[in-house]
Design a protein around this motif. Structure first.
Motif, PDB file in Angstrom:
ATOM      1  N   GLY A   1      44.041  58.043  50.899  1.00  0.00           N
ATOM      2  CA  GLY A   1      42.959  57.216  51.375  1.00  0.00           C
ATOM      3  C   GLY A   1      41.499  57.896  50.519  1.00  0.00           C
ATOM      4  N   LEU A   2      41.606  58.287  49.486  1.00  0.00           N
ATOM      5  CA  LEU A   2      40.331  58.919  48.593  1.00  0.00           C
ATOM      6  C   LEU A   2      39.655  57.645  48.062  1.00  0.00           C
ATOM      7  CD1 LEU A   2      41.672  62.299  47.340  1.00  0.00           C
ATOM      8  CD2 LEU A   2      40.356  61.820  49.651  1.00  0.00           C
ATOM      9  N   LEU A   3      40.289  56.761  47.927  1.00  0.00           N
ATOM     10  CA  LEU A   3      39.694  55.410  47.134  1.00  0.00           C
ATOM     11  C   LEU A   3      39.460  54.305  48.155  1.00  0.00           C
ATOM     12  CD1 LEU A   3      38.992  55.289  44.223  1.00  0.00           C
ATOM     13  CD2 LEU A   3      40.755  56.914  44.592  1.00  0.00           C
ATOM     14  N   GLY A   4      39.339  54.568  49.609  1.00  0.00           N
ATOM     15  CA  GLY A   4      39.262  54.029  50.780  1.00  0.00           C
ATOM     16  C   GLY A   4      40.412  53.597  51.622  1.00  0.00           C
ATOM     17  N   GLU A   5      40.473  53.361  52.871  1.00  0.00           N
ATOM     18  CA  GLU A   5      41.484  53.357  53.575  1.00  0.00           C
ATOM     19  C   GLU A   5      42.268  51.838  53.313  1.00  0.00           C
ATOM     20  OE1 GLU A   5      42.763  55.086  56.149  1.00  0.00           O
ATOM     21  OE2 GLU A   5      41.261  56.620  55.381  1.00  0.00           O
ATOM     22  N   ASP A   6      41.577  50.812  52.958  1.00  0.00           N
ATOM     23  CA  ASP A   6      42.422  49.799  52.462  1.00  0.00           C
ATOM     24  C   ASP A   6      43.266  50.036  51.335  1.00  0.00           C
ATOM     25  OD1 ASP A   6      40.960  48.438  54.485  1.00  0.00           O
ATOM     26  OD2 ASP A   6      39.377  47.569  53.213  1.00  0.00           O
ATOM     27  N   ALA A   7      42.951  50.964  50.381  1.00  0.00           N
ATOM     28  CA  ALA A   7      43.926  51.154  49.226  1.00  0.00           C
ATOM     29  C   ALA A   7      45.023  52.305  49.569  1.00  0.00           C
ATOM     30  CB  ALA A   7      43.107  51.432  48.241  1.00  0.00           C
ATOM     31  N   ARG A   8      44.905  52.607  50.787  1.00  0.00           N
ATOM     32  CA  ARG A   8      45.691  53.865  50.928  1.00  0.00           C
ATOM     33  C   ARG A   8      47.177  53.426  50.997  1.00  0.00           C
ATOM     34  NH1 ARG A   8      45.784  58.595  54.302  1.00  0.00           N
ATOM     35  NH2 ARG A   8      43.482  58.332  54.847  1.00  0.00           N
ATOM     36  N   ARG A   9      47.605  52.010  51.329  1.00  0.00           N
ATOM     37  CA  ARG A   9      48.738  51.603  51.359  1.00  0.00           C
ATOM     38  C   ARG A   9      49.580  51.062  49.944  1.00  0.00           C
ATOM     39  NH1 ARG A   9      49.386  45.968  51.356  1.00  0.00           N
ATOM     40  NH2 ARG A   9      47.341  44.779  51.524  1.00  0.00           N
TER      41      ARG A   9
ATOM     42  N   GLY B   1      44.280  40.794  51.259  1.00  0.00           N
ATOM     43  CA  GLY B   1      45.463  41.716  50.631  1.00  0.00           C
ATOM     44  C   GLY B   1      45.491  41.706  49.308  1.00  0.00           C
ATOM     45  N   ARG B   2      44.261  41.578  48.342  1.00  0.00           N
ATOM     46  CA  ARG B   2      44.375  41.767  47.222  1.00  0.00           C
ATOM     47  C   ARG B   2      43.258  42.428  46.541  1.00  0.00           C
ATOM     48  NH1 ARG B   2      46.641  39.170  42.951  1.00  0.00           N
ATOM     49  NH2 ARG B   2      45.315  39.135  40.990  1.00  0.00           N
ATOM     50  N   ALA B   3      43.181  43.165  45.400  1.00  0.00           N
ATOM     51  CA  ALA B   3      42.047  44.153  44.988  1.00  0.00           C
ATOM     52  C   ALA B   3      41.182  43.102  44.369  1.00  0.00           C
ATOM     53  CB  ALA B   3      42.696  45.074  43.785  1.00  0.00           C
ATOM     54  N   LYS B   4      39.803  43.344  44.680  1.00  0.00           N
ATOM     55  CA  LYS B   4      38.820  42.484  44.243  1.00  0.00           C
ATOM     56  C   LYS B   4      37.615  42.899  43.696  1.00  0.00           C
ATOM     57  CE  LYS B   4      40.268  38.461  45.839  1.00  0.00           C
ATOM     58  NZ  LYS B   4      40.552  37.401  44.940  1.00  0.00           N
ATOM     59  N   ALA B   5      37.437  44.502  43.822  1.00  0.00           N
ATOM     60  CA  ALA B   5      36.282  45.029  43.283  1.00  0.00           C
ATOM     61  C   ALA B   5      36.370  46.498  43.562  1.00  0.00           C
ATOM     62  CB  ALA B   5      35.009  44.745  44.125  1.00  0.00           C
ATOM     63  N   VAL B   6      35.515  47.240  42.457  1.00  0.00           N
ATOM     64  CA  VAL B   6      35.559  48.729  42.519  1.00  0.00           C
ATOM     65  C   VAL B   6      33.946  49.097  42.911  1.00  0.00           C
ATOM     66  CG1 VAL B   6      35.597  50.821  41.377  1.00  0.00           C
ATOM     67  CG2 VAL B   6      37.410  49.167  41.012  1.00  0.00           C
ATOM     68  N   THR B   7      33.709  49.727  43.941  1.00  0.00           N
ATOM     69  CA  THR B   7      32.626  50.565  44.215  1.00  0.00           C
ATOM     70  C   THR B   7      32.371  51.692  43.799  1.00  0.00           C
ATOM     71  OG1 THR B   7      32.481  49.093  46.455  1.00  0.00           O
ATOM     72  CG2 THR B   7      30.926  50.857  46.078  1.00  0.00           C
ATOM     73  N   LEU B   8      31.183  51.924  42.831  1.00  0.00           N
ATOM     74  CA  LEU B   8      30.910  53.289  42.484  1.00  0.00           C
ATOM     75  C   LEU B   8      30.365  54.143  43.405  1.00  0.00           C
ATOM     76  CD1 LEU B   8      29.969  52.187  38.727  1.00  0.00           C
ATOM     77  CD2 LEU B   8      32.331  52.563  39.698  1.00  0.00           C
ATOM     78  N   ALA B   9      30.389  55.368  43.221  1.00  0.00           N
ATOM     79  CA  ALA B   9      29.438  56.506  43.908  1.00  0.00           C
ATOM     80  C   ALA B   9      27.941  55.912  44.241  1.00  0.00           C
ATOM     81  CB  ALA B   9      29.756  57.785  43.329  1.00  0.00           C
ATOM     82  N   SER B  10      27.398  55.477  42.912  1.00  0.00           N
ATOM     83  CA  SER B  10      26.141  55.111  42.918  1.00  0.00           C
ATOM     84  C   SER B  10      25.856  53.957  43.787  1.00  0.00           C
ATOM     85  CB  SER B  10      25.694  54.674  41.290  1.00  0.00           C
ATOM     86  OG  SER B  10      26.526  53.516  41.021  1.00  0.00           O
TER      87      SER B  10
ATOM     88  N   GLN C   1      34.131  55.214  43.943  1.00  0.00           N
ATOM     89  CA  GLN C   1      34.415  55.589  45.398  1.00  0.00           C
ATOM     90  C   GLN C   1      35.387  54.942  45.942  1.00  0.00           C
ATOM     91  OE1 GLN C   1      30.842  55.408  47.968  1.00  0.00           O
ATOM     92  NE2 GLN C   1      30.802  57.626  47.523  1.00  0.00           N
ATOM     93  N   ARG C   2      35.530  53.601  45.925  1.00  0.00           N
ATOM     94  CA  ARG C   2      36.206  52.735  46.654  1.00  0.00           C
ATOM     95  C   ARG C   2      36.761  51.616  46.032  1.00  0.00           C
ATOM     96  NH1 ARG C   2      35.711  48.441  50.828  1.00  0.00           N
ATOM     97  NH2 ARG C   2      33.507  48.224  50.101  1.00  0.00           N
ATOM     98  N   ILE C   3      38.262  51.065  46.091  1.00  0.00           N
ATOM     99  CA  ILE C   3      38.762  49.990  45.811  1.00  0.00           C
ATOM    100  C   ILE C   3      38.575  49.023  47.063  1.00  0.00           C
ATOM    101  CG2 ILE C   3      40.642  48.798  44.914  1.00  0.00           C
ATOM    102  CD1 ILE C   3      41.535  51.597  43.733  1.00  0.00           C
ATOM    103  N   GLU C   4      37.732  47.958  46.744  1.00  0.00           N
ATOM    104  CA  GLU C   4      37.851  46.971  47.668  1.00  0.00           C
ATOM    105  C   GLU C   4      38.971  45.852  47.812  1.00  0.00           C
ATOM    106  OE1 GLU C   4      34.936  43.035  48.398  1.00  0.00           O
ATOM    107  OE2 GLU C   4      33.940  44.952  47.733  1.00  0.00           O
ATOM    108  N   ILE C   5      39.537  45.786  48.921  1.00  0.00           N
ATOM    109  CA  ILE C   5      40.682  44.858  49.171  1.00  0.00           C
ATOM    110  C   ILE C   5      40.211  43.588  50.020  1.00  0.00           C
ATOM    111  CG2 ILE C   5      43.086  44.658  49.685  1.00  0.00           C
ATOM    112  CD1 ILE C   5      42.453  46.857  47.791  1.00  0.00           C
TER     113      ILE C   5
END
Length: 513
Positions: free
Chosen positions: A289-297, A259-268, A252-256
């Motif tokens: 932005g479907l994987l989170g606003e932070d990952a949009r760039r 400035g660095r990718a740190k985790a992936v949050t699942l829909a669960s 559902q979201r890539i956590e940034i």
């Protein structure tokens, strides 16, 4: 001791290949996939109890997979059965007007000479020689290298080989170059279809794509059990090398952070911490932005005007009679340019469609089918407007009428039953592959710059990498595999570089300073 953990989003070809290469380097790899099995766009659809390929149907560049498996200590053909096709495809312009292209180039040249005259057979040989030179020029410095710039491509090819560089014809459209080689309009259509391998129009795509002719000449392979078995083989090898495959697990979201990718949050709601993340999906989803606003760039957004074409795709079982089908058969429209102007300029279904039919139960040469219903995939081109347009019942009915009456014009009768047919429209492709608009191949390869605009393995966000057919080197099963290998190599390179700059943990779980 600690081992670096990598989370791969998407169990398509690119994601599985990335996972295999990373796992054999001693990394902990978790692949999360929202579907209930592997495959991505190489999917299998169940129709009336039969499993039918609902994705790619052509398998080329087998050495890419042989090398992948060999590097992982395995043998590719131990995992699936392959047979090299004698007939590459059948091409039809009428019930009694058709041409086969063969794995043997001279047989193809003779067939073209019988269809269109000896001069066209001679020009075909010249066309093939040109396609081979382009392929040989670009194979290593472009296809198997991290995405180049025009300058770096010149540097890799070498200034002493500038003549070869000029031969790739990036500033000439495919359609114009075909006019140079062939006089017969049927051959324009036949070889213009090479651009559709990457979702492009022959009117707009660079003539560089004639290299697809050499890709075909190097071999088209038939896979026992269908194309989906390639995915099954990759998933099996990945698990054998220690990769954790988690299906029905939607990212559902890539956590940034910092400035660095740190985790992936699942829909669960589950959070998977990661030292790096690999996204193997349509990169347009990130830009949207479907994987989170932070990952949009992470990558530039894909504009609707940049998309490849989509498809109207029927997956069905049906009894057929009439025209002698082989595994791959193309039924051409009366006006190819008008067809692509409909799709790309007018953003509508073509008034006169070209129809491609994959007869999965047939071999590649004798046209003999099963006694009863056979497994078919039937495709026509469509605009990638699935995020703005819903195809209603009336539009679908009209498209089906155009498509299957077109086949009847060629003498092919497909006895369809509604319960044994599944149609996928551009808006449905968009729902299956979010952010795509229904585009099958990501950005269209239109104009000379298109070769340099696909995202590279390393995204704009540290620790976030990209793989799949919408990244460099482009769409198609072998290209997606190459992208996966490039993503893994880039990630490993960055981890090693980081380990040299500060105290850290090595790849195999050995702690060091």
């Amino acid at each position: 001791m600690s081992t670096k953990r990598i989370v791969v989003i998407g169990a398509g070809v690119g994601g599985l290949v990335t996972a295999i290469d990373l796992a054999r380097q001693g990394l902990e790899v978790i692949v999360v996939e929202k579907a209930r099995g592997p495959g991505g766009k190489m999917r299998e659809i169940e129709v009336d109890g039969d499993a039918i390929d609902g994705g790619p149907t052509l398998f080329t560049m087998v050495p890419v997979f042989e090398q992948l498996f060999a590097d992982a200590g395995a043998t590719f053909t131990d995992y699936l059965g392959l047979k090299k096709a004698e007939v590459l495809a059948r091409h039809a312009w009428g019930a009694d007007e058709w041409l086969d292209l063969y794995a043997d180039q001279e047989r193809s040249a003779d067939a073209i000479a019988r269809l269109a005259g000896p001069e066209e057979g001679k020009r075909f040989r010249e066309f093939c020689d040109h396609a081979r030179r382009i392929y040989e020029t670009l194979e290593k410095p472009y296809l198997h290298s991290s995405r180049p710039t025009p300058l770096s491509l010149v540097s890799r090819i070498g200034f002493t080989h500038l003549g070869a560089l000029l031969e790739i014809k990036p500033y000439t459209t495919m359609w114009r170059l075909l006019g140079h080689y062939f006089r017969d309009p049927r051959l324009h259509q036949l070889f213009g279809r090479y651009t559709t391998y990457v979702g492009a129009s022959p009117l707009l795509a660079p003539a560089t794509l004639m290299l697809m002719g050499q890709v075909e000449q190097n071999g088209i392979w038939l896979v026992d059990g269908g194309m989906y078995q390639i995915t099954a083989a990759l998933a099996r090898l990945a698990e054998e090398r220690g990769v954790t495959l988690r299906y029905a697990s939607e990212a559902q979201r890539i956590e940034i952070d910092g400035g660095r990718a740190k985790a992936v949050t699942l829909a669960s709601g589950e959070r998977l911490a990661a030292d790096a993340v690999v996204f193997n999906g349509d990169v347009a989803a990130l830009g949207a932005g479907l994987l989170g606003e932070d990952a949009r760039r992470a990558t530039a957004p894909t504009r609707p005007s940049e998309r490849s074409h989509s498809l109207m795709a029927w997956t069905l079982t049906a009894r057929t009679e009439g025209f002698p089908l082989v595994r791959h058969t193309y039924f051409y429209s009366d006006d190819y340019p008008a067809e692509f102007r409909d799709v790309f300029d007018r953003q509508r279904l073509p008034q006169g469609p070209t129809v491609y039919l994959c007869a999965q139960d047939r071999n590649d040469h004798d046209g003999i089918g099963p006694d009863g219903p056979e497994r078919l995939q039937c495709l026509t081109y469509a605009p990638a407007n699935g995020d703005t347009h819903t195809y209603d019942a009336a539009e679908i009915e009209q498209c089906e009428e155009r498509t299957f009456s077109r086949l009847e014009h060629f003498g092919l009768r497909v006895h369809r039953q509604s319960e044994a047919s599944v149609l996928t429209t551009p808006d449905q492709f968009h729902r299956i592959f979010p952010g795509s608009g229904g585009a099958i191949y990501g950005r269209a390869a239109h104009g000379w710059r298109s070769s340099f605009t696909r995202p590279a393995s390393r995204s704009r966000i540290a620790g976030l990498y990209l793989a799949g057919g919408t990244t460099h080197p482009g769409p198609g099963v072998p290209m997606a595999a190459i992208s996966g290998r490039l993503a893994a190599a880039t990630l490993i390179q960055d981890l090693v570089s980081t380990s040299r700059s500060r105290a850290t943990v090595t790849l195999g779980g050995m702690s060091t300073r």
